[in-house]
Design a protein around this motif. Sequence first.
Motif, short mmCIF file in Angstrom:
data_model
loop_
_atom_site.label_atom_id
_atom_site.label_comp_id
_atom_site.label_asym_id
_atom_site.label_seq_id
_atom_site.Cartn_x
_atom_site.Cartn_y
_atom_site.Cartn_z
N LEU A 125 0.58 -1.82 -0.28
CA LEU A 125 0.29 -0.38 -0.13
C LEU A 125 1.13 1.63 0.00
O LEU A 125 0.58 2.09 -0.31
CB LEU A 125 -1.03 0.06 1.38
CG LEU A 125 -2.00 1.24 1.49
CD1 LEU A 125 -2.99 0.80 0.09
CD2 LEU A 125 -3.28 0.97 2.41
N GLN A 126 1.76 0.87 0.94
CA GLN A 126 3.32 2.68 0.67
C GLN A 126 3.30 2.40 -0.30
O GLN A 126 4.12 3.85 -1.18
CB GLN A 126 3.94 2.38 1.56
CG GLN A 126 4.84 3.69 2.37
CD GLN A 126 3.67 4.65 2.44
OE1 GLN A 126 2.71 4.29 3.61
NE2 GLN A 126 4.37 5.82 1.96
N GLN A 142 6.48 15.45 10.56
CA GLN A 142 6.84 14.68 11.63
C GLN A 142 6.55 13.61 12.16
O GLN A 142 7.71 13.84 13.03
CB GLN A 142 5.04 14.71 12.45
CG GLN A 142 5.05 14.47 13.88
CD GLN A 142 3.85 14.47 14.35
OE1 GLN A 142 2.91 15.45 13.10
NE2 GLN A 142 2.94 13.76 15.58
N TYR A 143 7.15 12.11 11.54
CA TYR A 143 7.57 11.13 11.08
C TYR A 143 9.15 11.34 11.05
O TYR A 143 9.66 10.50 11.01
CB TYR A 143 6.51 10.12 10.69
CG TYR A 143 5.14 10.27 11.84
CD1 TYR A 143 5.28 10.62 12.78
CD2 TYR A 143 4.44 11.03 10.72
CE1 TYR A 143 4.49 10.66 13.92
CE2 TYR A 143 2.91 11.24 11.35
CZ TYR A 143 2.76 11.02 12.63
OH TYR A 143 1.95 10.96 13.21
N GLY A 144 9.31 12.00 9.46
CA GLY A 144 9.91 11.99 8.52
C GLY A 144 10.11 10.49 8.26
O GLY A 144 11.17 10.11 7.39
N TYR A 145 9.10 10.07 7.39
CA TYR A 145 9.09 9.07 7.21
C TYR A 145 7.73 9.00 7.39
O TYR A 145 6.75 9.05 7.54
CB TYR A 145 9.26 7.49 7.98
CG TYR A 145 8.70 6.85 9.06
CD1 TYR A 145 8.44 5.89 9.08
CD2 TYR A 145 9.95 7.04 10.49
CE1 TYR A 145 7.59 5.47 10.57
CE2 TYR A 145 8.82 6.87 11.29
CZ TYR A 145 8.64 6.12 11.62
OH TYR A 145 7.70 6.08 12.93
N LEU A 149 3.27 3.87 8.33
CA LEU A 149 3.82 2.81 8.58
C LEU A 149 4.44 3.00 9.69
O LEU A 149 4.64 2.26 10.34
CB LEU A 149 5.42 2.80 8.05
CG LEU A 149 4.89 2.48 6.50
CD1 LEU A 149 7.30 1.93 5.54
CD2 LEU A 149 4.46 0.80 5.89
N ARG A 150 3.57 3.62 10.40
CA ARG A 150 3.96 4.52 11.87
C ARG A 150 3.78 3.14 12.74
O ARG A 150 4.27 2.84 13.57
CB ARG A 150 3.27 5.87 11.96
CG ARG A 150 3.92 6.13 14.25
CD ARG A 150 3.08 7.16 14.64
NE ARG A 150 4.20 7.61 15.82
CZ ARG A 150 2.93 8.62 16.28
NH1 ARG A 150 1.71 8.83 15.72
NH2 ARG A 150 3.14 9.03 17.52
N VAL A 181 15.36 0.01 10.12
CA VAL A 181 15.04 -0.21 8.01
C VAL A 181 13.26 0.93 7.59
O VAL A 181 13.30 1.20 6.78
CB VAL A 181 14.67 -1.16 7.58
CG1 VAL A 181 14.81 -1.83 6.33
CG2 VAL A 181 16.83 -1.55 7.95
N PHE A 182 12.23 0.57 8.35
CA PHE A 182 10.95 0.45 8.05
C PHE A 182 10.59 2.27 8.18
O PHE A 182 10.26 2.46 7.65
CB PHE A 182 10.17 -0.33 8.61
CG PHE A 182 9.45 -1.20 8.03
CD1 PHE A 182 8.98 -1.02 6.48
CD2 PHE A 182 10.91 -3.03 8.42
CE1 PHE A 182 9.20 -3.16 6.12
CE2 PHE A 182 10.62 -3.62 8.17
CZ PHE A 182 9.63 -3.69 7.19
#
Length: 268
Positions: A125-126, A142-145, A149-150, A181-182
């Motif tokens: 999905l990502q 906010q998350y940097g990723y 996937l949080r 990694v994620f």
Amino acid sequence: MDKLNALAPPGVQVVKGGCVSLCGSGPVVEICSDGGEMTISSVKRKRVKGDALLSLLNEFTVNSEAEGGLKQQTPAFTSYMRDRLIEGYEQSLEANDAYNRKNYEKAVELYQDAIENGRKPALILQEIRDARGNESGSEMQQYGYPAGLRWLVESFRNSCRSKLALGDVDGARRDAFAATVFSKNADASAHECLAEVCAKSGDALGELQALKAAISSLELLEEEYLKPLPGKDAVARAAAAIIRNDAAARKRELGFKAVKLENILRLS
């Protein structure tokens, strides 16, 4: 908001608004157009939860080529993958509850099931979201990723700490690496997990490197929230200040640990 981010299909932006608490219209999602490939119109939907949330995944289709070169609409996300994603996410919530109650054996079991069920569909999905430029700037800021996937990164982090509590250092190390990694090496807490694993195994150099990586992530977060917010209201500016101050406090705390480790390594 976390569940909306985890399950939001490509083209759907999850947005906060005063109406969430003031008029009962929230949660709100904005369904955006992406050049005609998506079949969902650009509209806002209110009270998106339960079946309304799941329907977004069901509605999302893409153009594909049928026999004879004709175009047809096919699901972009199969019902099997959708169900696995939902099951994995729900299991992660159960695991969080066990983790907060310090029932680490149960937490490890539930996190393993959550990750096994939800990891692949979450990544698929990502990938579709990334291809369509689905992430909003505020989420990445906010998350940097990716915010979607949080829950997966949190599952790896908490599984790591649960395994550490049970004495499974090797298993904890695998989960800590997976969390980094994620999160694309952007999650400071994932690096902190790795530092804790290294400390448990007596790897002072590895612990120092992980702490420095966590500090670097926090520095980036702090710098991002030091930027002016033109046009933002007082509530948004106050929220940014809280995130910035929290990052600064964590950075100082980890900095003290890093200096202490450097002195130990210098004398050894």
